[in-house]
Design a protein around this motif. Structure first.
Motif, PDB file in Angstrom:
ATOM      1  N   GLN A   1       0.825  -1.213   0.000  1.00 26.95           N
ATOM      2  CA  GLN A   1       0.000   0.000   0.000  1.00 26.95           C
ATOM      3  C   GLN A   1       0.857   1.259   0.000  1.00 26.95           C
ATOM      4  O   GLN A   1       0.573   2.204  -0.743  1.00 26.95           O
ATOM      5  CB  GLN A   1      -0.939  -0.017   1.204  1.00 26.95           C
ATOM      6  N   VAL A   2       1.899   1.287   0.812  1.00 26.26           N
ATOM      7  CA  VAL A   2       2.732   2.493   0.848  1.00 26.26           C
ATOM      8  C   VAL A   2       3.451   2.686  -0.482  1.00 26.26           C
ATOM      9  O   VAL A   2       3.627   3.818  -0.934  1.00 26.26           O
ATOM     10  CB  VAL A   2       3.711   2.497   2.049  1.00 26.26           C
TER      11      VAL A   2
ATOM     12  N   GLN B   1      -3.878   4.339   4.478  1.00 24.61           N
ATOM     13  CA  GLN B   1      -4.242   2.929   4.578  1.00 24.61           C
ATOM     14  C   GLN B   1      -3.034   2.077   4.947  1.00 24.61           C
ATOM     15  O   GLN B   1      -3.152   1.124   5.729  1.00 24.61           O
ATOM     16  CB  GLN B   1      -4.851   2.433   3.265  1.00 24.61           C
ATOM     17  N   ALA B   2      -1.872   2.425   4.411  1.00 23.11           N
ATOM     18  CA  ALA B   2      -0.651   1.668   4.725  1.00 23.11           C
ATOM     19  C   ALA B   2      -0.324   1.768   6.206  1.00 23.11           C
ATOM     20  O   ALA B   2       0.031   0.761   6.840  1.00 23.11           O
ATOM     21  CB  ALA B   2       0.510   2.189   3.878  1.00 23.11           C
TER      22      ALA B   2
ATOM     23  N   LEU C   1       7.928   4.614   3.828  1.00 24.96           N
ATOM     24  CA  LEU C   1       6.982   5.625   4.302  1.00 24.96           C
ATOM     25  C   LEU C   1       7.644   6.987   4.420  1.00 24.96           C
ATOM     26  O   LEU C   1       7.131   7.985   3.906  1.00 24.96           O
ATOM     27  CB  LEU C   1       6.404   5.189   5.658  1.00 24.96           C
ATOM     28  N   ILE C   2       8.802   7.041   5.066  1.00 23.34           N
ATOM     29  CA  ILE C   2       9.443   8.353   5.249  1.00 23.34           C
ATOM     30  C   ILE C   2      10.083   8.859   3.961  1.00 23.34           C
ATOM     31  O   ILE C   2      10.293  10.061   3.813  1.00 23.34           O
ATOM     32  CB  ILE C   2      10.450   8.360   6.423  1.00 23.34           C
ATOM     33  N   THR C   3      10.354   7.961   3.015  1.00 23.47           N
ATOM     34  CA  THR C   3      10.865   8.390   1.717  1.00 23.47           C
ATOM     35  C   THR C   3       9.747   8.957   0.858  1.00 23.47           C
ATOM     36  O   THR C   3       9.906  10.005   0.225  1.00 23.47           O
ATOM     37  CB  THR C   3      11.527   7.203   0.977  1.00 23.47           C
ATOM     38  N   LEU C   4       8.598   8.288   0.855  1.00 21.39           N
ATOM     39  CA  LEU C   4       7.496   8.688  -0.014  1.00 21.39           C
ATOM     40  C   LEU C   4       6.618   9.786   0.574  1.00 21.39           C
ATOM     41  O   LEU C   4       5.987  10.530  -0.171  1.00 21.39           O
ATOM     42  CB  LEU C   4       6.633   7.463  -0.337  1.00 21.39           C
TER      43      LEU C   4
ATOM     44  N   VAL D   1       0.388  11.592   9.307  1.00 19.56           N
ATOM     45  CA  VAL D   1       0.129  10.199   9.661  1.00 19.56           C
ATOM     46  C   VAL D   1       1.430   9.399   9.684  1.00 19.56           C
ATOM     47  O   VAL D   1       1.620   8.522  10.522  1.00 19.56           O
ATOM     48  CB  VAL D   1      -0.932   9.564   8.729  1.00 19.56           C
ATOM     49  N   ALA D   2       2.355   9.716   8.784  1.00 14.49           N
ATOM     50  CA  ALA D   2       3.644   9.015   8.743  1.00 14.49           C
ATOM     51  C   ALA D   2       4.472   9.345   9.984  1.00 14.49           C
ATOM     52  O   ALA D   2       5.074   8.462  10.597  1.00 14.49           O
ATOM     53  CB  ALA D   2       4.408   9.395   7.483  1.00 14.49           C
TER      54      ALA D   2
END
Length: 194
Positions: free
Chosen positions: A130-131, A138-139, A170-173, A179-180
């Motif tokens: 999902q991420v 959602q991820a 997550l922290i890259t995208l 939320v991240a």
């Protein structure tokens, strides 16, 4: 699997190919399916076509297996749900993120409730798919659900690694997404424990 976990992908493929050459895999399609599934995981690191071909062979062999036949107890983990979970891993590694998400959902619907760790691994795999599709909210919810499934139990190393992959993506995208940041603040220490 150990060779894959250690990053020795050529050794993993070689081991799977050796398993495919054994007499048990010629006699029992369940063992053949398992050997092909292991090959698919090994190939998924650098050979997309071989990974997909091995998945196809694994699915075909499993469709011919008499799942109720008596087998050693160590094989109890392997069947349609496990193959679907491995399909999600392979699809994620080769960049087919939508297919990985779909396979993760199918695996979660098939993995029995009592197999909490397997369900948590499939949920972590779902979060990763999902991420990688940019569905950050959602991820994060899926990754949180993996922790909820393991509540009160230690998180296995493979799952910590998968969740670490999730958090790096997550922290890259979405480095600035609230939320991240909240997810990282809440769970970072839980998955990084040794």
């Amino acid at each position: 699997m150990l060779a894959n976990q250690r990053g020795a992908h050529a050794d993993a493929v070689d081991s799977a190919m050796a398993a495919q050459a054994t007499s048990i895999t010629r006699r029992d399609p369940l063992f053949a399916s398992l050997a092909h599934a292991r090959a698919a995981v090994g190939h998924s690191n650098n050979d997309r076509q071989a990974a997909l071909r091995s998945l196809g062979h694994a699915q075909e062999a499993l469709s011919k297996a008499a799942l109720a036949d008596p087998r050693p107890s160590w094989t109890a983990f392997y069947g349609p749900a496990e193959l679907t979970a491995l399909t999600a891993v392979v699809r994620n590694r080769i960049g087919d993120f939508a297919e990985a998400e779909a396979a993760s959902h199918r695996a979660l619907s098939a993995i029995p409730r009592q197999f909490r760790r397997n369900r948590a691994m499939a949920t972590a795999q779902l979060a990763l798919a999902q991420v990688r599709q940019g569905d950050v909210d959602q991820a994060c919810a899926s990754a949180s659900a993996a922790f909820e499934l393991m509540e009160g139990h230690p998180i296995p190393g493979r799952m910590r690694s998968r969740l670490g992959d999730f958090y790096r993506d997550l922290i890259t995208l979405a480095p600035d997404a609230t939320v991240a940041q909240e997810w990282g603040d809440r769970y970072r220490s839980e998955w990084s424990r040794s």
